[in-house]
Design an enzyme around this catalytic site. Structure first.
Site, PDB file in Angstrom:
ATOM      1  N   ASP A   1     -27.150  20.178  30.968  1.00 25.63           N
ATOM      2  CA  ASP A   1     -28.040  19.135  30.473  1.00 25.63           C
ATOM      3  C   ASP A   1     -29.463  19.448  30.938  1.00 25.63           C
ATOM      4  O   ASP A   1     -29.689  19.650  32.133  1.00 25.63           O
ATOM      5  CB  ASP A   1     -27.565  17.784  31.032  1.00 25.63           C
ATOM      6  CG  ASP A   1     -28.500  16.650  30.658  1.00 25.63           C
ATOM      7  OD1 ASP A   1     -29.225  16.790  29.651  1.00 25.63           O
ATOM      8  OD2 ASP A   1     -28.502  15.619  31.379  1.00 25.63           O
TER       9      ASP A   1
ATOM     10  N   ASP B   1     -19.242  26.901  14.649  1.00 25.59           N
ATOM     11  CA  ASP B   1     -17.930  26.366  14.315  1.00 25.59           C
ATOM     12  C   ASP B   1     -18.031  25.785  12.906  1.00 25.59           C
ATOM     13  O   ASP B   1     -18.894  24.939  12.643  1.00 25.59           O
ATOM     14  CB  ASP B   1     -17.572  25.254  15.316  1.00 25.59           C
ATOM     15  CG  ASP B   1     -16.098  25.248  15.659  1.00 25.59           C
ATOM     16  OD1 ASP B   1     -15.300  25.233  14.712  1.00 25.59           O
ATOM     17  OD2 ASP B   1     -15.764  25.250  16.852  1.00 25.59           O
TER      18      ASP B   1
ATOM     19  N   ASP C   1     -12.438  26.204  11.839  1.00 19.55           N
ATOM     20  CA  ASP C   1     -11.559  25.188  12.408  1.00 19.55           C
ATOM     21  C   ASP C   1     -10.367  24.888  11.492  1.00 19.55           C
ATOM     22  O   ASP C   1     -10.543  24.683  10.283  1.00 19.55           O
ATOM     23  CB  ASP C   1     -12.385  23.898  12.599  1.00 19.55           C
ATOM     24  CG  ASP C   1     -11.652  22.842  13.399  1.00 19.55           C
ATOM     25  OD1 ASP C   1     -11.367  23.092  14.575  1.00 19.55           O
ATOM     26  OD2 ASP C   1     -11.377  21.769  12.835  1.00 19.55           O
TER      27      ASP C   1
ATOM     28  N   GLU D   1      -8.917  29.664  12.902  1.00 20.58           N
ATOM     29  CA  GLU D   1      -8.028  28.877  13.741  1.00 20.58           C
ATOM     30  C   GLU D   1      -6.852  28.424  12.906  1.00 20.58           C
ATOM     31  O   GLU D   1      -7.040  27.816  11.839  1.00 20.58           O
ATOM     32  CB  GLU D   1      -8.739  27.658  14.340  1.00 20.58           C
ATOM     33  CG  GLU D   1      -7.935  27.110  15.503  1.00 20.58           C
ATOM     34  CD  GLU D   1      -8.040  25.610  15.681  1.00 20.58           C
ATOM     35  OE1 GLU D   1      -7.694  25.125  16.759  1.00 20.58           O
ATOM     36  OE2 GLU D   1      -8.430  24.905  14.731  1.00 20.58           O
TER      37      GLU D   1
ATOM     38  N   HIS E   1     -11.615  24.903  24.589  1.00 21.00           N
ATOM     39  CA  HIS E   1     -11.793  23.469  24.810  1.00 21.00           C
ATOM     40  C   HIS E   1     -10.556  22.654  24.436  1.00 21.00           C
ATOM     41  O   HIS E   1     -10.562  21.442  24.581  1.00 21.00           O
ATOM     42  CB  HIS E   1     -12.991  22.997  23.979  1.00 21.00           C
ATOM     43  CG  HIS E   1     -12.722  23.153  22.513  1.00 21.00           C
ATOM     44  ND1 HIS E   1     -12.576  24.384  21.910  1.00 21.00           N
ATOM     45  CD2 HIS E   1     -12.524  22.239  21.537  1.00 21.00           C
ATOM     46  CE1 HIS E   1     -12.310  24.207  20.626  1.00 21.00           C
ATOM     47  NE2 HIS E   1     -12.274  22.920  20.365  1.00 21.00           N
ATOM     48  N   ASP E   2      -9.510  23.316  23.922  1.00 22.76           N
ATOM     49  CA  ASP E   2      -8.315  22.592  23.488  1.00 22.76           C
ATOM     50  C   ASP E   2      -7.135  22.720  24.451  1.00 22.76           C
ATOM     51  O   ASP E   2      -6.044  22.223  24.145  1.00 22.76           O
ATOM     52  CB  ASP E   2      -7.858  23.094  22.117  1.00 22.76           C
ATOM     53  CG  ASP E   2      -8.733  22.555  21.003  1.00 22.76           C
ATOM     54  OD1 ASP E   2      -9.363  21.499  21.186  1.00 22.76           O
ATOM     55  OD2 ASP E   2      -8.792  23.198  19.937  1.00 22.76           O
TER      56      ASP E   2
HETATM   57  C1  NOJ Z   1      -9.304  22.236  16.341  1.00 21.88           C
HETATM   58  C2  NOJ Z   1     -10.412  22.025  17.331  1.00 21.88           C
HETATM   59  O1  NOJ Z   1     -10.498  23.132  18.174  1.00 21.88           O
HETATM   60  C3  NOJ Z   1     -10.111  20.746  18.041  1.00 21.88           C
HETATM   61  O2  NOJ Z   1     -10.943  20.545  19.148  1.00 21.88           O
HETATM   62  C4  NOJ Z   1     -10.234  19.625  17.051  1.00 21.88           C
HETATM   63  O3  NOJ Z   1      -9.883  18.408  17.669  1.00 21.88           O
HETATM   64  C5  NOJ Z   1      -9.333  19.843  15.841  1.00 21.88           C
HETATM   65  N1  NOJ Z   1      -9.379  21.197  15.362  1.00 21.88           N
HETATM   66  C6  NOJ Z   1      -9.745  18.970  14.699  1.00 21.88           C
HETATM   67  O4  NOJ Z   1     -10.966  19.402  14.187  1.00 21.88           O
END
Ligand code: NOJ
Length: 560
Positions: A22, A99, A200, A254, A326-327
């Site tokens: 930040d 993204d 995505d 993805e 991040h997932d």
């Molecule tokens: C995959 C993304 O990496 C994730 O963070 C997101 O919640 C879902 N797709 C929906 O867009």
């Protein structure tokens, strides 16, 4: 446009912008914060940055619910800040990829607002259906994040499909106008100088047009067989390829649940639709079907998955290598050991960074950040985490449910980046939008910066080595000791070089002997976590010990 395939030599770095740095004290990471840290990113020998979504968004799913595809959120500093970062990255020899989130938009996107009012040309931009005659939902599909996949809209008097959160409405990709919009978005960013996209949930964009009921038993995924790898997917991706071919860019797809064989349908062949696929299966070393069924970490299983992808794609497709994003929760907390944090972090790093393909490092992975354990579910923010808490194991004791969250929540990867030991880990001068992991006084960039034995410097050295060793780009992959539950040992081999990577996944001593054909004394130990002693052409490992040996075969032809 002549393609250079620059990504094959690259190391990527992923930024989840809200938690990176930040700059203005509002507690939310932003692009000027990234700008301040560009030299840091470059110091990791990184060649390209992937930004999780930066677009204006109401943040129902932190940016994956897009309100405007051709702008940058004010929270992150707007377009001006983005252009500064883009230029700054390019000046340092780093590319930038965005993204591309086109399976769905936010319900606050102007297209959706117009569509619910049936304003042309937006009426059919989304997947709308009337209730069934008996007043029930159009079909039995689940949403991945919030209950059923249908939401009734009072204005239009119809249901719309949302495979993710209620505020993420699925686009109707069968409408050629929607595909034209996607192409426009691609050109907009590529013309600006962006170097590609991470796409995505791209394998969800084509749905079976009859929307039949689903039967898949996995929770939150009923219907998936009717929207994953749907009937027109390849056709649509080829349409997008026509645009991408005009630029020297990269695409990373993805595809939840993708197998290596399926991945080749996208990345194999003469004119692949996409360049690389995210190999989700490597996230299944401690679970089945990503989050749903947990089991203790199995190195055997992980090794099998790694080897399978390396073998299946050899000569046919290019691998994408990752351990975190991040997932998913932090990898040391899952596959490594918080007790032997630095050691296991190094072992994990060497396990994937020298495999065939293009690796990516996720923010904080390089300093060994670990999972956070927040006391109660009310402290979590993420739509998926909250949904999982309420929908799975609802009748189990609270403690058990929370333990599952601690183990599996992706929010552990979203705590602010730990820069130093000052208040809020140096992430912000304000109040951080989310909890900083209390271990920041110990785990932070500043503490590791000048320590030659730190995990951070191990990552730097490994990434640098990759770029100087042709065998990493061109060599074959072979795994040794496939049945060992404690060691992951692999070789990369080309005509002039061999690399032997030895990674222990055990705190206990393990006897390692070099495979036949290797004389460790003749090798150069180019990367190591502990010592260098060799006895009887092997050694007894220290906890999570890692060594990488290079063998030059002078008789071989010179590498190209
Ligand atoms: C995959 C993304 O990496 C994730 O963070 C997101 O919640 C879902 N797709 C929906 O867009």
């Amino acid at each position: 446009m002549e393609r250079t395939y620059w990504y094959k030599d690259a190391v990527f770095y992923q930024i989840w912008p809200r938690s990176f740095k930040d700059s203005d004290g509002d507690g939310v990471g932003d692009l000027m914060g990234v700008y301040e840290k560009l030299d840091y990113i470059k110091s990791l020998h990184v060649d390209a940055i992937w930004f999780s979504p930066l677009y204006p968004s109401p943040n129902a799913d932190y940016g994956y619910d897009v309100m405007d595809y051709m702008d940058i959120s004010g929270e992150y500093g707007g377009m001006e800040a983005f252009k500064k970062v883009l230029d700054g990255a390019h000046q340092r020899g780093m590319r930038v990829i965005m993204d591309l989130v086109v399976n769905h938009t936010s319900d606050e996107h102007p297209w959706f607002q117009a569509s619910r009012r049936r304003e042309e040309p937006y009426t059919d931009y989304y997947i709308w259906r009337k209730p069934k005659r008996d007043g029930t939902l159009p079909n039995n599909w689940d949403s991945m994040f919030e209950g059923k996949a249908w939401q009734y809209d009072e204005e239009r008097k119809e249901y719309y499909l949302h495979l993710f959160a209620i505020k993420q409405a699925d686009l109707n990709m069968d409408n050629p106008r929607v595909r034209d919009e996607v192409k426009k978005i691609m050109r907009f960013w590529l013309d600006m100088g962006v170097d590609g996209f991470r796409e995505d949930v791209i394998t969800f964009i084509s749905k079976d047009k009859d929307l039949p009921n689903g039967f898949f038993l996995m929770p939150a995924a009923k219907g998936i067989t009717h929207y994953s790898n749907g009937p027109h997917l390849h056709e649509y991706l080829m349409e997008f390829r026509d645009v991408l071919d005009q630029y020297d860019c990269v695409t990373i797809g993805e595809a939840p649940l993708v197998t290596a064989r399926r991945a080749l349908q996208f990345i194999g062949g003469k004119r692949p639709e996409l360049d690389m696929m995210i190999p989700f299966q490597c996230m299944e070393g401690d679970c089945i079907l990503i989050d749903y069924v947990h089991h203790p970490f199995s190195l055997l299983k992980l090794k099998h998955i790694w080897r399978h992808w390396q073998d299946a794609l050899r000569g046919r497709g290019w691998n994408f290598l990752y351990l975190e994003n991040h997932d998913h929760p932090r990898i040391i907390s899952r596959y490594g050991s918080e007790k032997y944090r630095v050691e296991s972090g190094k072992s994990l790093a060497a396990s994937y960074l020298f495999q065939q393909g293009t690796p990516i490092i996720y923010q904080g992975q390089e300093i060994g950040m670990t999972n956070i354990r927040l006391k109660s579910i009310d402290m979590y923010e993420d739509v998926q985490t909250i949904n999982n808490y309420h929908s799975f194991r609802a009748n189990q004791p609270e403690q058990k449910r929370m333990e599952r969250i601690w183990q599996a929540t992706r929010e552990s990867a979203r705590t602010p980046m730990q820069w130093d030991d000052s208040e809020n880990a140096g992430f912000t001068e304000g109040k951080p939008w989310f909890y900083v992991n209390p271990n920041y006084p110990e785990i932070n960039v500043a503490a590791q910066e000048d320590d030659p034995e730190s995990l951070l410097n191990f990552y730097r050295r490994a990434a640098e080595l990759r770029s100087t060793l042709p065998v990493v780009r061109y060599g074959t992959f072979k795994m040794y000791y496939p049945l060992s539950r404690k060691l992951f040992v692999y070789e990369r081999r080309s005509k002039a070089q061999r690399l032997l990577v030895i990674c222990s996944y055990s705190p206990d001593p393990v006897k390692f002997r070099a495979p036949r054909g290797y004389d460790l004394k003749k090798g150069q130990l180019i990367l190591r976590s502990h010592g260098d002693k060799v006895e009887n052409n092997g050694f007894v490992t220290r906890p999570y010990e890692t060594r990488v040996y290079l063998f030059q075969d002078r008789r071989g032809p010179v590498e190209v």
